[in-house]
Design a protein around this motif. Structure first.
Motif, PDB file in Angstrom:
ATOM      1  N   SER A  58      69.804  23.979 -55.917  1.00 44.70           N
ATOM      2  CA  SER A  58      70.650  23.414 -54.868  1.00 44.70           C
ATOM      3  C   SER A  58      71.628  22.562 -54.947  1.00 44.70           C
ATOM      4  N   THR A  59      71.700  21.504 -56.107  1.00 42.45           N
ATOM      5  CA  THR A  59      72.644  20.657 -56.366  1.00 42.45           C
ATOM      6  C   THR A  59      73.783  21.760 -56.760  1.00 42.45           C
ATOM      7  N   ILE A  60      73.832  22.613 -57.866  1.00 45.46           N
ATOM      8  CA  ILE A  60      74.923  23.642 -58.136  1.00 45.46           C
ATOM      9  C   ILE A  60      75.579  24.342 -56.598  1.00 45.46           C
ATOM     10  N   SER A  61      74.560  24.658 -55.949  1.00 49.98           N
ATOM     11  CA  SER A  61      75.166  25.555 -54.863  1.00 49.98           C
ATOM     12  C   SER A  61      75.755  24.452 -53.718  1.00 49.98           C
ATOM     13  N   LEU A  62      75.242  23.391 -53.622  1.00 52.93           N
ATOM     14  CA  LEU A  62      75.861  22.483 -52.487  1.00 52.93           C
ATOM     15  C   LEU A  62      77.140  21.907 -53.265  1.00 52.93           C
ATOM     16  N   ILE A  63      77.418  21.759 -54.339  1.00 48.35           N
ATOM     17  CA  ILE A  63      78.718  21.302 -54.956  1.00 48.35           C
ATOM     18  C   ILE A  63      79.442  22.283 -54.818  1.00 48.35           C
ATOM     19  N   SER A  64      79.446  23.468 -55.146  1.00 46.24           N
ATOM     20  CA  SER A  64      80.047  24.512 -55.132  1.00 46.24           C
ATOM     21  C   SER A  64      80.552  24.973 -53.505  1.00 46.24           C
ATOM     22  N   LEU A  65      79.529  24.524 -52.762  1.00 46.24           N
ATOM     23  CA  LEU A  65      79.903  25.139 -51.451  1.00 46.24           C
ATOM     24  C   LEU A  65      80.822  24.070 -50.692  1.00 46.24           C
ATOM     25  N   TYR A  66      80.535  22.938 -51.169  1.00 52.73           N
ATOM     26  CA  TYR A  66      81.383  21.605 -50.705  1.00 52.73           C
ATOM     27  C   TYR A  66      82.790  21.886 -51.352  1.00 52.73           C
ATOM     28  N   THR A  67      82.876  22.026 -52.490  1.00 54.07           N
ATOM     29  CA  THR A  67      84.205  22.269 -52.827  1.00 54.07           C
ATOM     30  C   THR A  67      85.081  23.326 -52.454  1.00 54.07           C
ATOM     31  N   VAL A  68      84.419  24.525 -51.923  1.00 54.73           N
ATOM     32  CA  VAL A  68      85.127  25.604 -51.469  1.00 54.73           C
ATOM     33  C   VAL A  68      85.457  25.371 -50.143  1.00 54.73           C
ATOM     34  N   LEU A  69      84.420  24.814 -49.300  1.00 53.69           N
ATOM     35  CA  LEU A  69      84.824  24.278 -47.852  1.00 53.69           C
ATOM     36  C   LEU A  69      85.639  23.303 -47.926  1.00 53.69           C
ATOM     37  N   LEU A  70      85.851  22.377 -48.639  1.00 56.12           N
ATOM     38  CA  LEU A  70      86.927  21.253 -48.552  1.00 56.12           C
ATOM     39  C   LEU A  70      88.266  21.798 -48.917  1.00 56.12           C
ATOM     40  N   PHE A  71      88.445  22.611 -49.770  1.00 56.39           N
ATOM     41  CA  PHE A  71      89.909  23.091 -50.081  1.00 56.39           C
ATOM     42  C   PHE A  71      90.482  24.371 -49.635  1.00 56.39           C
ATOM     43  N   TYR A  72      89.297  25.118 -49.131  1.00 55.84           N
ATOM     44  CA  TYR A  72      89.793  26.349 -48.546  1.00 55.84           C
ATOM     45  C   TYR A  72      89.545  26.719 -46.937  1.00 55.84           C
TER      46      TYR A  72
END
Length: 135
Positions: A58-72
């Motif tokens: 969940s940590t890896i998924s949430l960090i990845s999701l947040y990064t993608v959503l924030l930048f794209y």
């Protein structure tokens, strides 16, 4: 004003949760089990392994999701909070299953399920009625 509303909502959720736990303990004769506040409270080794794996995933998924959503996809940043809620629900379900299946007090799982249902209801009410204000 946001933090005041947020604080009131948290206090209300904690009060409803505590009240429901007291009522369920009395009605269903559930023994009170001593748990440490910030301890993981794992039931057995399998529960510890599953919980650790879920937390890492969940940590890896949430960090990845947040990064993608924030930048794209800035307009879809609310999906991060839905994912966070989903992982929290999954964690509570796993805990309830292990409490039900592998402990001396299987009725404790009722309290765990009630707790997550109160949290889900609070999230739905806050989002539906836009209680934290415009975003």
């Amino acid at each position: 004003m946001f933090w005041l509303r947020f604080g009131v909502i948290i206090v209300c959720v904690l009060a409803v949760n505590s009240l429901l736990k007291v009522l369920l303990r009395k009605l269903l004769k559930i023994e009170k089990v001593k748990k440490e506040v910030f301890s993981p409270n794992h039931i057995n080794e399998l529960h510890r392994k599953i919980d650790k794996g879920l937390r890492i995933f969940s940590t890896i998924s949430l960090i990845s999701l947040y990064t993608v959503l924030l930048f794209y996809y800035e307009d879809f940043i609310y999906l991060f909070f839905f994912a966070l809620t989903a992982f929290t629900i999954l964690d509570y379900i796993i805990s309830a299953f292990f409490e039900w299946k592998y402990t001396l007090y299987p009725k404790q799982s009722i309290l765990t399920i009630t707790e997550i249902l109160v949290i889900i209801a609070a999230i739905i009410i806050v989002v539906q009625f836009n209680l934290l204000g415009p975003y």
